[in-house]
Scaffold this motif. Structure first.
Motif, PDB file in Angstrom:
ATOM      1  N   LYS A 150       0.827  -1.195   0.000  1.00 55.98           N
ATOM      2  CA  LYS A 150       0.000   0.000   0.000  1.00 55.98           C
ATOM      3  C   LYS A 150       0.866   1.251   0.000  1.00 55.98           C
ATOM      4  CE  LYS A 150      -3.383  -1.215   3.001  1.00 55.98           C
ATOM      5  NZ  LYS A 150      -4.323  -0.965   4.119  1.00 55.98           N
ATOM      6  N   LEU A 153       2.373   1.855  -3.486  1.00 57.39           N
ATOM      7  CA  LEU A 153       1.368   2.315  -4.432  1.00 57.39           C
ATOM      8  C   LEU A 153       0.984   3.761  -4.144  1.00 57.39           C
ATOM      9  CD1 LEU A 153      -0.935  -0.839  -4.739  1.00 57.39           C
ATOM     10  CD2 LEU A 153       0.753  -0.016  -6.369  1.00 57.39           C
TER      11      LEU A 153
ATOM     12  N   ILE B 154      -5.834  -2.155  -2.087  1.00 56.64           N
ATOM     13  CA  ILE B 154      -4.694  -2.285  -2.995  1.00 56.64           C
ATOM     14  C   ILE B 154      -5.178  -2.321  -4.435  1.00 56.64           C
ATOM     15  CG2 ILE B 154      -2.930  -3.910  -3.795  1.00 56.64           C
ATOM     16  CD1 ILE B 154      -2.236  -4.401  -0.878  1.00 56.64           C
ATOM     17  N   ALA B 155      -6.241  -3.080  -4.682  1.00 58.65           N
ATOM     18  CA  ALA B 155      -6.812  -3.149  -6.034  1.00 58.65           C
ATOM     19  C   ALA B 155      -7.247  -1.767  -6.480  1.00 58.65           C
ATOM     20  CB  ALA B 155      -7.990  -4.122  -6.053  1.00 58.65           C
ATOM     21  N   GLN B 158      -4.272   0.317  -7.386  1.00 64.94           N
ATOM     22  CA  GLN B 158      -3.721  -0.111  -8.674  1.00 64.94           C
ATOM     23  C   GLN B 158      -4.542   0.470  -9.823  1.00 64.94           C
ATOM     24  OE1 GLN B 158      -3.654  -4.377  -7.885  1.00 64.94           O
ATOM     25  NE2 GLN B 158      -1.413  -4.377  -7.918  1.00 64.94           N
ATOM     26  N   GLN B 159      -5.868   0.469  -9.654  1.00 67.56           N
ATOM     27  CA  GLN B 159      -6.731   1.025 -10.712  1.00 67.56           C
ATOM     28  C   GLN B 159      -6.465   2.505 -10.906  1.00 67.56           C
ATOM     29  OE1 GLN B 159     -10.764   0.027  -9.586  1.00 67.56           O
ATOM     30  NE2 GLN B 159     -10.856  -1.545 -11.163  1.00 67.56           N
ATOM     31  N   ILE B 161      -3.797   4.188 -10.308  1.00 70.05           N
ATOM     32  CA  ILE B 161      -2.504   4.389 -10.952  1.00 70.05           C
ATOM     33  C   ILE B 161      -2.603   4.106 -12.447  1.00 70.05           C
ATOM     34  CG2 ILE B 161      -0.172   3.441 -11.145  1.00 70.05           C
ATOM     35  CD1 ILE B 161      -0.227   3.183  -8.070  1.00 70.05           C
ATOM     36  N   GLN B 162      -3.294   3.020 -12.782  1.00 71.64           N
ATOM     37  CA  GLN B 162      -3.479   2.693 -14.191  1.00 71.64           C
ATOM     38  C   GLN B 162      -4.156   3.837 -14.932  1.00 71.64           C
ATOM     39  OE1 GLN B 162      -5.736  -0.804 -15.139  1.00 71.64           O
ATOM     40  NE2 GLN B 162      -3.958  -1.828 -16.020  1.00 71.64           N
TER      41      GLN B 162
END
Lengths: 210, 169
Positions: A150, A153, B154-155, B158-159, B161-162
């Motif tokens: 985390k 990210l 976290i998912a 990630q989205q 950032i994408q």
């Protein structure tokens, strides 16, 4: 005639009742004999001091033996009676009596199978506890990993957001669009350059031929 | 059973009392058997010579014998803490007075007898483990929830950032 070992009584008293009686018997008997010897001794001493005494020590000895035989007979009879009463009434535990220290025997009369089942249940519970402990470890390990991921990210996200705020600050309009346009234009330029190169090559060839 | 009328029932003598009485009776009867008459009978020759001394010797013999015997009994009582044990046993017997069936006795097989003594410990241990297990399961359930939430987060990141990456293409 079998002798009652009086095991339960021994457990309670800390000694075997019969042994206790035997000890007392021997002690009493010893005192009796001792006293008789003292009596004899006193008499002999007295006779010693009498000159011309007609009574011999061996006579006194015979008297003592006579008295002793008599006393021993009564002593044994009386002691046997006393022992019987003591073993039956005093130094005994009635059949219906359970000592407090043995209460568990009547509280939890588990058979071998029941006892085994209890032990099995215990084992099973221990296994389940171990499994839950392992699960806990795995979960907490993942939680730690998630923390790290985390953080990474979020850092990346921050970078992106940081870039945008810089562009906005420096009034480069829509930097993204300009950047995209720049990329497109440079591509177009590259195509034009290629075109020109080809055309000049053709021209040279043409010149050579002429 | 209740004592009726005006007669109060004396409590049955305790073991200590019986013990003392029985020993005293023994001594009494022994002394009675070894009477002065009997003593004189045996020591007639000496008695003829010294009648008074015979009496005094006899008296001393009897009193010494009684004293020694009583002392021995007292020693036995002290060593074995008999007075205490007798009164405990009296109490235990009194408590069991309404019970008719024969009580448990050691079987002579220690492995068998020890089972019942261990059962209460095992039962306690089992209930303790059950409690610990319940608590751990509950705790783990909560931690598992956090883990799932973490995965979702976290998912999500990630989205996001994408999306940013695509915007910069």
């Amino acid at each position: 005639m079998s002798v009652d070992p009086m095991v339960y009584e021994t457990q309670f008293f800390g000694f075997t009742p019969q042994t206790c009686m035997l000890r007392i018997y021997i002690a009493f008997q010893d005192y009796l004999f001792e006293m008789m010897l003292v009596v004899e001794g006193v008499m002999l001493k007295k006779l010693d001091g009498i000159p011309g005494c007609k009574v011999s020590p061996s006579q006194i000895r015979k008297c003592t033996e006579k008295f002793l035989v008599f006393m021993k007979e009564h002593f044994d009879k009386l002691f046997a009676k006393m022992e019987e009463v003591l073993l039956q009434l005093v130094l005994n535990i009635p059949k219906n009596v359970l000592l407090p220290e043995d209460r568990v025997q009547e509280q939890y009369p588990y058979s071998e199978e029941e006892f085994q089942a209890l032990q099995d249940e215990l084992q099973q519970l221990q296994q389940q506890c171990r499994a839950e402990a392992a699960t806990e470890q795995a979960l907490r390990a993942e939680l730690e990993e998630q923390k790290v991921v985390k953080a990474e990210l979020e850092k990346i996200l921050q970078c992106f957001d940081g870039l945008e705020s810089i562009c906005r600050e420096h009034g480069a309009g829509n930097f993204k669009e300009s950047f995209a346009l720049l990329t497109q234009n440079s591509k177009k330029l590259q195509d034009v350059l290629k075109d020109v190169e080809e055309k000049s090559k053709k021209m040279k060839q043409h010149d050579q031929l002429m | 059973a209740d004592g009726g009328g005006g007669l109060a029932l004396a409590a049955a003598p305790g073991r200590a009392q019986v013990f003392t009485t029985v020993v005293d009776t023994f001594l009494e009867k022994l002394v009675a058997a070894g009477s002065y008459q009997r003593f004189v009978n045996c020591y007639r020759c000496f008695y003829k010579l010294q009648p008074q001394l015979t009496r005094s010797i006899y008296d001393q013999f009897i009193s010494q014998l009684q004293a020694s015997i009583k002392e021995e009994i007292q020693e036995v009582k002290n060593e074995g803490n008999l007075e205490g044990l007798f009164s405990s046993l009296d109490k235990i017997v009194e408590e069991a007075k309404d019970r008719e069936e024969p009580a448990w006795r050691p079987s002579g097989i220690p492995e068998q007898d020890i089972r019942s003594t261990m059962v209460p410990y095992f039962l306690k241990h089992c209930s303790h483990l059950r409690r610990v297990l319940r608590e751990k399961e509950e705790e783990n359930r909560k931690v598992a929830e956090s883990v799932l939430m973490g995965r979702d987060r976290i998912a999500e990141l990630q989205q996001l950032i994408q999306a940013r990456q695509q915007a910069w293409q």
